[in-house]
Write a protein that holds these residues in place. Structure first.
Motif, short mmCIF file in Angstrom:
data_model
loop_
_atom_site.label_atom_id
_atom_site.label_comp_id
_atom_site.label_asym_id
_atom_site.label_seq_id
_atom_site.Cartn_x
_atom_site.Cartn_y
_atom_site.Cartn_z
N THR A 281 89.33 51.49 69.64
CA THR A 281 90.00 50.36 70.30
C THR A 281 89.50 49.04 69.70
N ALA A 282 90.20 47.96 70.01
CA ALA A 282 89.80 46.66 69.52
C ALA A 282 88.39 46.29 69.99
N ASP A 283 88.08 46.60 71.23
CA ASP A 283 86.75 46.29 71.75
C ASP A 283 85.67 47.07 71.01
N GLU A 284 85.95 48.32 70.69
CA GLU A 284 84.97 49.14 69.97
C GLU A 284 84.74 48.61 68.57
N VAL A 285 85.80 48.18 67.90
CA VAL A 285 85.65 47.64 66.55
C VAL A 285 84.81 46.37 66.55
N LEU A 286 84.93 45.56 67.62
CA LEU A 286 84.21 44.29 67.67
C LEU A 286 82.87 44.40 68.39
N ALA A 287 82.49 45.57 68.83
CA ALA A 287 81.20 45.74 69.50
C ALA A 287 80.07 45.27 68.57
N GLY A 288 79.26 44.34 69.07
CA GLY A 288 78.15 43.84 68.27
C GLY A 288 78.52 42.73 67.31
N VAL A 289 79.81 42.36 67.22
CA VAL A 289 80.25 41.27 66.35
C VAL A 289 80.26 39.97 67.17
N ASP A 290 79.52 38.99 66.71
CA ASP A 290 79.39 37.72 67.42
C ASP A 290 80.32 36.69 66.79
N LEU A 291 81.36 36.32 67.52
CA LEU A 291 82.34 35.36 67.00
C LEU A 291 82.21 33.98 67.65
N ARG A 292 81.09 33.72 68.29
CA ARG A 292 80.88 32.41 68.88
C ARG A 292 80.93 31.33 67.79
N VAL B 34 93.90 45.40 63.59
CA VAL B 34 94.15 43.96 63.48
C VAL B 34 92.84 43.18 63.58
N VAL B 35 92.02 43.49 64.57
CA VAL B 35 90.75 42.76 64.71
C VAL B 35 89.74 43.21 63.66
N PHE B 36 89.88 44.44 63.18
CA PHE B 36 89.06 44.88 62.04
C PHE B 36 89.31 43.97 60.86
N SER C 58 91.60 51.13 61.02
CA SER C 58 90.36 50.36 60.84
C SER C 58 89.62 50.79 59.58
N GLU C 59 90.37 50.88 58.51
CA GLU C 59 89.86 51.33 57.22
C GLU C 59 90.82 50.85 56.14
N VAL C 60 90.32 50.68 54.94
CA VAL C 60 91.20 50.39 53.81
C VAL C 60 91.96 51.67 53.47
N SER C 61 93.26 51.55 53.38
CA SER C 61 94.11 52.73 53.16
C SER C 61 94.03 53.23 51.72
N VAL C 62 94.24 54.51 51.56
CA VAL C 62 94.47 55.06 50.24
C VAL C 62 95.86 54.63 49.79
N VAL C 63 96.14 54.78 48.51
CA VAL C 63 97.47 54.52 47.96
C VAL C 63 98.16 55.86 47.75
N ASP C 64 99.35 55.99 48.29
CA ASP C 64 100.08 57.25 48.26
C ASP C 64 101.55 56.99 47.95
N SER D 48 84.53 53.32 56.58
CA SER D 48 84.46 52.75 57.92
C SER D 48 84.05 53.81 58.94
N PRO D 49 83.21 53.44 59.91
CA PRO D 49 82.81 54.40 60.94
C PRO D 49 83.86 54.59 62.04
N PHE D 50 84.94 53.83 61.98
CA PHE D 50 85.94 53.88 63.04
C PHE D 50 87.07 54.85 62.68
N GLY D 51 87.55 55.55 63.69
CA GLY D 51 88.65 56.48 63.50
C GLY D 51 89.93 55.94 64.07
N PRO D 52 90.99 56.74 64.02
CA PRO D 52 92.29 56.28 64.51
C PRO D 52 92.33 56.00 66.01
N ASP D 53 91.39 56.56 66.78
CA ASP D 53 91.39 56.36 68.22
C ASP D 53 90.53 55.18 68.66
#
Length: 329
Positions: free
Chosen positions: A19-30, A265-267, A285-291, A12-17
């Motif tokens: 935001t929900a808006d950044e994760v959904l940027a360019g995603v069309d949910l109409r 959550v929105v990811f 915003s990523e699938v977690s490793v198993v630890d 995933s290109p998203f890091g821990p910082d």
């Protein structure tokens, strides 16, 4: 023990910082219809706002529709309906209204929760209140909405979990804590149940186009669930509040704002990066490793990766069967 081969980071290109808006940027949910329980406060509100901002029509399920309507007033595309997750009649009535409307449900976000009470608290049916609110009620709701999720031809069910799943144990013979109640243990059990529910739902329903996810939002101080005065000294000791009582924001350490907490959550709800993947626990915003290592909670470190027991398919099947029996479904 085995778990899904999908339970590994996907790049995933998203890091821990993020935001929900950044994760959904360019995603069309109409044209998409989303239900968010507890979507009028805290992380749920930020998820509602961001999903609606991306074009989705959002229905917020809340115990007090009037109060919830005031919170989401002014957000286009958001409506509110009555839903009390610890009242089976309320859940069934909510489901009945949705079935009568007939609109497919593209995303169900099971976000509603209750603050951990210091003393054991039960619902009208004798179930421990955190387990009832975070697992039993959402389970009943999700199963009731299954026809509408199936009709969406590509639906997602998002069970908002927590890093506390690492410390959770399902008390198979006493999930209602009739003995040995602890607020933290009850919370951790509920959060592990969120993950196991997503794992088994995905196994059972993926062929119907319904996928399951369990995101960890991070630690977000200041919501209605964790803003009680009696908890604030403990939060200072844990490095979650500074000396002035302000939330410490350090996304890399898992300490986030509500907007950052809603990102995962929105990811889970809408990111195309998860197309074809399900039954997984998410973090940052990523699938977690198993630890499975024993990692202590400190002021500088909040372990939150997926624990092997939280994504164990056998435990997931067992919990599903226990829940069906408990609810008489």
């Amino acid at each position: 023990m085995a778990w899904s081969s999908s339970q590994q980071p996907l790049g995933s290109p998203f890091g821990p910082d993020a935001t929900a808006d950044e994760v959904l940027a360019g995603v069309d949910l109409r044209g998409r219809f989303v239900i968010v329980t507890g979507g009028h406060q805290g992380i749920g509100f930020e998820a509602t706002r961001a999903l609606a901002g991306a074009g989705a029509e959002v229905l917020v399920g809340a115990r007090s529709p009037e109060r919830a309507a005031g919170k989401v007033a002014g957000i286009a595309g958001v409506e509110v309906d009555q839903l009390d997750l610890v009242d089976p009649a309320s859940v069934d009535a909510f489901v009945g209204r949705r079935l009568a409307a007939g609109r497919p449900v593209d995303v169900l976000v099971n976000c509603a929760a209750v603050a951990a009470p210091a003393e054991r608290t039960i619902d009208a049916y004798g179930h421990e209140i955190q387990f009832a609110t975070s697992h039993l009620g959402p389970f009943r709701l999700t199963l009731g909405l299954r026809p509408l999720l199936r009709a969406a031809h590509g639906a997602r069910v998002v069970n908002v979990s927590s890093g506390a799943q690492r410390m959770g144990t399902i008390r198979w013979d006493d999930p209602d804590f009739t003995e040995g109640y602890s607020p933290g243990a009850a919370y951790a059990q509920a959060k592990r149940a969120n993950v196991l529910f997503a794992v088994e739902l995905d196994r059972r329903w993926a062929d119907e186009g319904i996928r399951g996810y369990a995101p960890h939002p991070g630690v977000v101080i200041g919501t209605n669930l964790n803003n009680r005065p009696e908890d604030r000294e403990a939060y200072r000791e844990q490095g979650l509040l500074d000396e002035e009582g302000r939330p410490v924001i350090d996304p890399g350490a898992g300490k986030k704002t509500p907007a950052q907490g809603a990102a995962t959550v929105v990811f889970a709800a809408a990111s195309p990066l998860l197309d074809g993947i399900g039954g997984v626990y998410l973090k940052d915003s990523e699938v977690s490793v198993v630890d499975g290592e024993d990692r202590p909670l400190t002021a500088d470190s909040i372990p939150a990766d997926a624990h092997p027991d939280s994504v164990d398919p056998e435990a997931a099947r067992r919990l599903w069967e226990l829940t069906e029996k408990t609810l008489g479904l």
